[in-house]
Design a protein around this motif. Structure first.
Motif, PDB file in Angstrom:
ATOM      1  N   ASN A 397      14.162 -58.821  43.301  1.00  0.00           N
ATOM      2  CA  ASN A 397      14.376 -57.494  43.886  1.00  0.00           C
ATOM      3  C   ASN A 397      14.207 -56.367  42.874  1.00  0.00           C
ATOM      4  N   ARG A 398      14.210 -56.707  41.583  1.00  0.00           N
ATOM      5  CA  ARG A 398      14.158 -55.669  40.556  1.00  0.00           C
ATOM      6  C   ARG A 398      12.940 -55.801  39.643  1.00  0.00           C
ATOM      7  N   ILE A 399      11.944 -56.517  40.108  1.00  0.00           N
ATOM      8  CA  ILE A 399      10.771 -56.790  39.280  1.00  0.00           C
ATOM      9  C   ILE A 399      10.072 -55.503  38.857  1.00  0.00           C
ATOM     10  N   ASN A 400      10.137 -54.470  39.702  1.00  0.00           N
ATOM     11  CA  ASN A 400       9.456 -53.214  39.387  1.00  0.00           C
ATOM     12  C   ASN A 400      10.145 -52.416  38.282  1.00  0.00           C
ATOM     13  N   GLU A 401      11.345 -52.829  37.906  1.00  0.00           N
ATOM     14  CA  GLU A 401      12.062 -52.146  36.828  1.00  0.00           C
ATOM     15  C   GLU A 401      11.585 -52.576  35.442  1.00  0.00           C
ATOM     16  N   ILE A 402      10.745 -53.585  35.395  1.00  0.00           N
ATOM     17  CA  ILE A 402      10.317 -54.119  34.098  1.00  0.00           C
ATOM     18  C   ILE A 402       9.131 -53.329  33.565  1.00  0.00           C
ATOM     19  N   PRO A 403       9.273 -52.640  32.421  1.00  0.00           N
ATOM     20  CA  PRO A 403       8.138 -51.922  31.821  1.00  0.00           C
ATOM     21  C   PRO A 403       7.063 -52.915  31.393  1.00  0.00           C
ATOM     22  N   THR A 404       5.811 -52.532  31.593  1.00  0.00           N
ATOM     23  CA  THR A 404       4.707 -53.434  31.266  1.00  0.00           C
ATOM     24  C   THR A 404       3.777 -52.855  30.201  1.00  0.00           C
ATOM     25  N   SER A 405       4.260 -51.846  29.475  1.00  0.00           N
ATOM     26  CA  SER A 405       3.425 -51.227  28.442  1.00  0.00           C
ATOM     27  C   SER A 405       3.395 -52.037  27.156  1.00  0.00           C
ATOM     28  N   LYS A 406       4.356 -52.966  27.006  1.00  0.00           N
ATOM     29  CA  LYS A 406       4.414 -53.808  25.815  1.00  0.00           C
ATOM     30  C   LYS A 406       4.523 -55.280  26.250  1.00  0.00           C
ATOM     31  N   PRO A 407       4.238 -56.213  25.353  1.00  0.00           N
ATOM     32  CA  PRO A 407       4.465 -57.626  25.667  1.00  0.00           C
ATOM     33  C   PRO A 407       5.916 -57.848  26.082  1.00  0.00           C
ATOM     34  N   ILE A 408       6.105 -58.752  27.014  1.00  0.00           N
ATOM     35  CA  ILE A 408       7.421 -58.987  27.605  1.00  0.00           C
ATOM     36  C   ILE A 408       7.967 -60.330  27.114  1.00  0.00           C
ATOM     37  N   VAL A 409       9.204 -60.311  26.640  1.00  0.00           N
ATOM     38  CA  VAL A 409       9.881 -61.539  26.200  1.00  0.00           C
ATOM     39  C   VAL A 409      11.116 -61.756  27.065  1.00  0.00           C
ATOM     40  N   ILE A 410      11.244 -62.948  27.613  1.00  0.00           N
ATOM     41  CA  ILE A 410      12.347 -63.282  28.506  1.00  0.00           C
ATOM     42  C   ILE A 410      13.298 -64.242  27.793  1.00  0.00           C
ATOM     43  N   HIS A 411      14.596 -63.992  27.926  1.00  0.00           N
ATOM     44  CA  HIS A 411      15.546 -64.952  27.352  1.00  0.00           C
ATOM     45  C   HIS A 411      16.756 -65.119  28.269  1.00  0.00           C
ATOM     46  N   CYS A 412      17.384 -66.295  28.130  1.00  0.00           N
ATOM     47  CA  CYS A 412      18.672 -66.554  28.779  1.00  0.00           C
ATOM     48  C   CYS A 412      19.600 -67.088  27.697  1.00  0.00           C
ATOM     49  N   ALA A 413      20.380 -68.128  27.995  1.00  0.00           N
ATOM     50  CA  ALA A 413      21.290 -68.668  26.986  1.00  0.00           C
ATOM     51  C   ALA A 413      20.793 -69.974  26.390  1.00  0.00           C
ATOM     52  N   GLY A 414      19.884 -70.657  27.104  1.00  0.00           N
ATOM     53  CA  GLY A 414      19.443 -71.953  26.608  1.00  0.00           C
ATOM     54  C   GLY A 414      18.017 -72.329  26.913  1.00  0.00           C
ATOM     55  N   GLY A 415      17.370 -71.620  27.830  1.00  0.00           N
ATOM     56  CA  GLY A 415      15.965 -71.885  28.107  1.00  0.00           C
ATOM     57  C   GLY A 415      15.629 -72.253  29.534  1.00  0.00           C
ATOM     58  N   TYR A 416      16.601 -72.726  30.315  1.00  0.00           N
ATOM     59  CA  TYR A 416      16.304 -73.144  31.690  1.00  0.00           C
ATOM     60  C   TYR A 416      15.996 -71.942  32.573  1.00  0.00           C
ATOM     61  N   ARG A 417      16.874 -70.944  32.561  1.00  0.00           N
ATOM     62  CA  ARG A 417      16.680 -69.764  33.402  1.00  0.00           C
ATOM     63  C   ARG A 417      15.491 -68.932  32.944  1.00  0.00           C
ATOM     64  N   SER A 418      15.270 -68.871  31.645  1.00  0.00           N
ATOM     65  CA  SER A 418      14.143 -68.066  31.157  1.00  0.00           C
ATOM     66  C   SER A 418      12.812 -68.698  31.534  1.00  0.00           C
ATOM     67  N   ALA A 419      12.766 -70.027  31.655  1.00  0.00           N
ATOM     68  CA  ALA A 419      11.541 -70.688  32.112  1.00  0.00           C
ATOM     69  C   ALA A 419      11.212 -70.262  33.535  1.00  0.00           C
ATOM     70  N   ALA A 420      12.231 -70.250  34.402  1.00  0.00           N
ATOM     71  CA  ALA A 420      12.009 -69.802  35.782  1.00  0.00           C
ATOM     72  C   ALA A 420      11.657 -68.322  35.819  1.00  0.00           C
ATOM     73  N   ALA A 421      12.395 -67.516  35.046  1.00  0.00           N
ATOM     74  CA  ALA A 421      12.201 -66.063  35.082  1.00  0.00           C
ATOM     75  C   ALA A 421      10.844 -65.656  34.541  1.00  0.00           C
ATOM     76  N   SER A 422      10.409 -66.253  33.427  1.00  0.00           N
ATOM     77  CA  SER A 422       9.118 -65.869  32.846  1.00  0.00           C
ATOM     78  C   SER A 422       7.967 -66.232  33.771  1.00  0.00           C
ATOM     79  N   SER A 423       8.066 -67.377  34.427  1.00  0.00           N
ATOM     80  CA  SER A 423       7.007 -67.759  35.371  1.00  0.00           C
ATOM     81  C   SER A 423       7.011 -66.843  36.579  1.00  0.00           C
ATOM     82  N   LEU A 424       8.182 -66.429  37.001  1.00  0.00           N
ATOM     83  CA  LEU A 424       8.303 -65.519  38.134  1.00  0.00           C
ATOM     84  C   LEU A 424       7.713 -64.155  37.805  1.00  0.00           C
TER      85      LEU A 424
END
Length: 446
Positions: A397-424
């Motif tokens: 629901n908030r994907i449009n809030e992500i600035p795309t002018s620079k490379p994007i790095v996604i993180h969570c606490a251990g890697g499981y959620r960031s794998a889903a989020a980065s692919s999304l």
């Protein structure tokens, strides 16, 4: 008498079989979607399943109560406040089920939901146990807001929280301190916020160690119960309605999912592909419009959070065996009905870029950093000063809030959620900016 506890560790769910050894009759409480384990227990004990009790209309899993009724003739018992569509016997204050020397006595304990009940087990005239559903957990209690999507949800939560206050004090805390407490969930469920890993307790121990049973005013209780609760996955209201109607047969329903050893030709970018392979395999090659929800402890939770119950999706895996496992796990929350097709991925061209970790460490300001952890985690410790917090449950629901002018790095606490989020994010933004998953390397920054 025998009490058998069954555990679904993926959903942190406990269900129960109560056996009268003299009459060889079994009553089940809160059965999970696949009923085979209960049939196996009945065969081992050479006993008949004669009853199924639902402590409430569950939000976090689909129950097999209707299937068991249809297969065995067992009567379904539930509170009249559930207003179920399936045939049932009302089981409210004062109602009793007797099997052999066992009496199962219903207590209306609203608070988690208006239809919540607890069941006191009396054996040979003495109260021995209480099955508390999502009312009383070990170390915590059930949250009061899992099915409320109306505009007045906050008011309804407070109303339920007040009912919970009195259910605990007027009903459960009046039981003898030696009565064993058997809850419907343990640590890891989203139905509470600080559950113990213990699988049972006693009323006496809970009076000592459970915050909700300590002396406090109703106002203090309501404030504490309604604050800092976990997110509500998209599938919860869907499962409530499924359980009120009753789910179709587990084996029959999963058998209707089309399985292919190759990618179906009809896949379009309008339909999500849920790719359950390991993160590194996914990054080396996947299909367009895929989200990497890996096979792991919380697959069901994230599947039902990211994929909405009014959508359909394709399910992909690395082998036929994995595919079968993930179809069956999807069915535990009723999502097998949403699967358009399931297939094994052999070749795929989409790849994820690999983050230059040394460059990132030295030049963090050159990146847009997205923190997909929960708000409570961020409040406890923010890992990167310039990061943007968008919890994974809110991401679509908030994907449009992500600035795309620079490379994007996604993180969570251990890697499981960031794998889903980065692919999304890579699938949804349509931006030329590369999307990197920090993955397990996040531990270097904690």
């Amino acid at each position: 008498m025998k009490i058998k506890q069954f555990e679904d560790r993926y959903l942190s769910h406990y269900s129960y079989a109560i056996l009268s050894e003299c009459e060889k009759k079994i009553v089940l409480i809160d059965p999970s979607r696949n009923p085979e384990q209960y049939y196996e227990f009945a065969r081992e004990e050479q006993a008949q399943i004669t009853g199924v009790i639902e402590t409430h209309s569950h939000a976090d899993f689909v129950s097999s109560h209707l299937e068991i009724h249809q297969a065995t003739g067992a009567q379904i018992y539930a509170s009249k406040h559930m207003q179920p569509v399936f045939p049932f016997t009302p089981f409210d204050d004062g109602d009793i089920i007797e099997i052999g020397h066992i009496k199962l006595k219903s207590l209306n304990t609203p608070g988690h939901s208006n239809d919540s009940i607890s069941i006191v087990l009396e054996h040979n005239g003495t109260d021995k146990a209480v099955f508390t559903g999502d009312t009383l957990f070990i170390g915590d209690i059930g949250r009061p807001d899992l099915r409320e999507t109306q505009q007045n949800a906050a008011a309804l939560r407070e109303e339920l929280a007040e009912k919970m206050y009195y259910s605990l004090r007027d009903k459960l805390m009046t039981l003898h301190e030696e009565v064993t407490v058997y809850p419907a969930h343990g640590a890891g469920t989203l139905c509470g916020k600080s559950l113990s890993s213990s699988k049972s307790s006693t009323i006496g121990n809970e009076k000592i160690g459970n915050w909700a049973l300590q002396p406090m005013t109703p106002g203090q209780f309501i404030s504490e119960l309604t604050s800092n609760q976990p997110f509500i996955p998209a599938y919860f209201p869907f499962d409530v309605q499924t359980n009120i109607k009753g789910a179709p047969s587990f084996e029959e329903s999963v058998s209707h999912v089309r399985i292919s050893e190759t990618q179906p030709d009809e896949i379009t970018r309008e339909t999500w592909i849920v790719d359950t392979r390991a993160e590194d395999t996914f990054k080396q090659g996947h299909l367009p419009h895929s989200v990497n929800i890996m096979e792991g402890e919380k697959f069901e939770t994230w599947l039902g959070t990211i994929i909405r119950p009014d959508e359909s999706f394709y399910l992909a895996a690395g082998s036929s065996d994995q595919l079968v496992r993930m179809i069956r796990r999807s069915a535990s929350i009723g999502y097998e009905s949403l699967i358009k097709g399931a297939f094994v991925i052999n070749e795929a061209d989409e790849q994820n870029p690999v983050l230059d970790l040394d460059h990132f460490k030295a030049h963090k300001d050159d990146y847009t950093i997205i923190d997909v952890r929960n708000r409570s985690e961020v409040e406890e410790k923010k890992l990167f000063e310039n990061s943007i917090s968008i919890p994974l449950p809110d991401l679509r629901n908030r994907i449009n809030e992500i600035p795309t002018s620079k490379p994007i790095v996604i993180h969570c606490a251990g890697g499981y959620r960031s794998a889903a989020a980065s692919s999304l994010i890579a699938s949804e933004t349509g931006s030329p900016a590369p999307v990197y998953d920090l993955g397990e390397a996040v531990k270097q920054f904690t």
